[in-house]
Design a protein around this motif. Structure first.
Motif: not given
Length: 651
Positions: A274-287
């Motif tokens: 789950h948190y691998a998916h969370v990190a990847e979704e965050l990456s799309d928004r963080l930058y």
């Protein structure tokens, strides 16, 4: 107790109700959770027939009676981290420990050292009164430090309550066993699986991790709601919405249930996935444009991201390890943008395992590890890792592709080779632009190129690269990119156009205060502070003070050097000649001076040398050279406090 005798033909309950109907009373019903339904029915009957009676019921969940007002009882107040002994003693948790410890042994002493340990012990026990009382009872044979060191085995340690207490209050385990036994089977399953979380979590995470093996997602939602009402899970509102958490004692108990069933890895794997998916979704928004909101979410999820990485890197299965690598690769730019998150240190742990990963994973992970090497001054190792990171082509849109090049250029400059750094970054920009990478990636390289051109003395190149970075930042919509580009632009024009540079530094500071990544905050504050001091504005000293404090708290020594370099220049404009000499030793010749490669020209020390004489000046500089890092920071902050005080008195 009431002296009530039922009349012939009437029930005892009827007699009690007849008695209560004539009274104004507060009736206490204690520990209702194991008799919840009959306690609720009795309460309802009393309230319907006795209008002047009020009932106070204690229970792990509400009675669900009309007119009921539920008042959750939180844990005892805890001292803030870093609080002094006097402040810590004002917290209810520490006072309770002290009271029970004195009762256990009359020679117990709460001195400053003991209070600090007790404060941490109470924090680890979440301020739970029973746990604190049981811990305090141990001081008859153990020191608070010994107790705190053994809290990982708290269910064995925290026993021996008062013999007059009910059985479930005599050991911590018995208390939690009692609460757990009152849960329904599905609630027990979900409770155990929630033990995989570290820190807080949202309902989507709970459903993603705890569902399966006979538990539907809606079952999880219902169970979490019930666990909140039973005080087994805490619900709190935050800027990120409703988030849930478990007291550490309950989390340890939940994990014991998973261990006992042999299911720990199954559910920790679900958690990591789950948190691998969370990190990847965050990456799309963080930058991109959503950075500030995403950064709040990232902070909220940090404990769980860290827990997922720790478990996955320790796993034997390569598929599990791959989950950790996905998290690190997705968040690799944070190794440069927010060093307090620890992504760079995760990358160092994962570097060897990343060697055989696909380029889109290996590149960002090794790039983040290279960045960590620059923090430690291991510049040759950083260059080696950066070269390995870009060994194979990395396909777009990977935002972490810039990190190896940024680390490479930084390491070369810190090693004393800024011209080689320029060549690396120029080539990287051409290659990445041709490869179709987006403006966020290109801005990172352009801004770094501008920053490296300043110590190389090529201010024309610095301005050209910084202006390009500004265009790329605007195209990306990223606040973080905008901060980086503004900083590089201000640094490039600082000498020729200090007024415009100050405006750019101030804009950097404002964007960071609004929530963007703060890697350039302290250096921008210091630069703006210096420009204000030079312009005769005494508020600049406060900016310098905040810059040093922020950099020291972050622990990134090049950032500290950047701030102290500007403090040195500001102090050199005053008549504090001896302080100028000491600061010059710190920033130009001492351990910190070894990584101070970002100034175009050294500070003007002519006045201080002339006023002190060469021998006295060098003696002062030698004091600075000999200072350890913490001593240098403390010296600078004490000096700034004096200057600020004098400036305020003068005004």
């Amino acid at each position: 107790t009431l002296g009530v005798q039922p009349r012939e033909g009437s029930s005892f309950e009827g007699a009690v109700l007849d008695y209560l109907r004539t009274k104004h009373l507060l009736l206490v019903l204690d520990n209702c959770e194991h008799l919840l339904e009959p306690a609720g029915e009795l309460t309802d009957r009393i309230l319907r027939r006795c209008p002047d009676v009020r009932i106070l019921a204690t229970s792990r969940e509400g009675l669900a009676v009309d007119g009921e007002s539920v008042r959750p009882l939180r844990s005892l107040s805890l001292p803030l981290r870093g609080a002094d002994a006097d402040s810590a003693l004002e917290s209810a948790a520490v006072r309770l420990f002290a009271d029970r410890a004195f009762a256990a042994t009359s020679d117990f002493v709460m001195d400053a050292s003991t209070t600090t340990t007790v404060a941490e012990l109470c924090r680890r026990l979440d301020g739970v009164p029973l746990a604190i009382e049981l811990a305090a009872a141990r001081v008859a044979a153990m020191s608070p430090a010994d107790i705190e060191a053994r809290l990982d085995e708290r269910f064995r340690l925290l026993t021996g309550g008062r013999r007059t207490a009910v059985e479930r209050h005599q050991t911590l385990r018995a208390t939690v066993d009692w609460s757990y036994s009152l849960l329904q089977e599905t609630e027990q399953l979900v409770f155990a699986r929630l033990g995989c979380f570290a820190g807080s979590f949202d309902v989507d995470a709970a459903q993603a991790v705890a569902s399966g093996s006979g538990v539907e997602e809606w079952d999880v939602l219902d169970a979490v709601t019930s666990l909140v009402t039973k005080s087994m899970v805490v619900a709190e509102r935050s800027a990120d919405g409703i988030r849930y958490s478990m007291l550490e004692t309950l989390r340890q108990y939940a994990r014991e249930q998973l261990d006992g069933a042999g299911e720990t890895d199954t559910w920790r794997r679900r958690h990591a996935e789950h948190y691998a998916h969370v990190a990847e979704e965050l990456s799309d928004r963080l930058y991109g444009p959503a950075e500030i909101e995403a950064r709040t979410h990232l902070r909220a999820e940090l404990d769980n991201l860290r827990a997922a990485v720790d478990w996955a890197l320790d796993a034997r299965d390569v598929g599990d390890v791959a989950l950790a690598l996905r998290v690190i690769a997705a968040l690799a730019p944070e190794s440069a943008q927010d060093m307090t998150l620890g992504v760079a240190m995760w990358a160092v742990r994962a570097a060897e395992q990343a060697e055989h990963a696909p380029a889109v994973i290996r590149g960002p992970v090794l790039g983040a590890a290279a960045f960590q090497a620059t923090f430690l001054g291991a510049n040759d190792r950083a260059i080696e890792l950066a070269r390995e990171a870009v060994r194979d082509p990395i396909p777009p849109p990977c935002v972490g592709v810039s990190i190896p090049y940024v680390a490479w250029g930084l390491a070369l400059t810190m090693r004393g080779d800024p011209h080689e750094a320029i060549d690396v970054l120029r080539d990287a920009h051409v290659q990445l632009a041709a490869g179709g990478f987006g403006p966020f990636v290109l801005c990172a390289v352009s801004a770094t190129l501008a920053n490296m051109a300043v110590p190389a003395g090529d201010l024309d190149l610095a301005r050209e690269a910084a202006e390009r970075a500004l265009r790329e930042a605007r195209d990306s919509g990223s606040p973080q990119a905008h901060v980086n580009a503004l900083f590089s632009y201000a640094a490039a024009i600082e000498t020729d156009d200090p007024k415009e540079a100050l405006a750019a530094f101030d804009e950097c500071i404002a964007i960071v205060r609004a929530g963007a990544a703060d890697v350039n905050f302290s250096t921008s504050m210091a630069a703006a502070g210096l420009l204000r001091v030079r312009a005769g504005d005494p508020t600049g000293w406060r900016g310098l003070d905040e810059a040093v404090r922020h950099a020291a708290e972050r622990g990134y020594r090049p950032m500290v050097v950047g701030a102290l370099d500007r403090v040195t220049r500001a102090v050199a404009t005053t008549d504090r000649h001896e302080d100028t000499a000491v600061l010059s030793g710190i920033t130009l010749a001492g351990p910190l001076g070894a990584i101070n490669h970002f100034s175009v020209t050294p500070p003007n020390l002519t006045d201080a040398r002339a006023a002190l004489g060469e021998v006295a000046f060098e003696r002062g500089a030698a004091r600075g050279v000999a200072m350890e890092f913490d001593d240098a920071v403390a010296y600078s902050l004490a000096l700034l406090a004096q200057v600020i005080h004098e400036a305020e008195v003068a005004s």
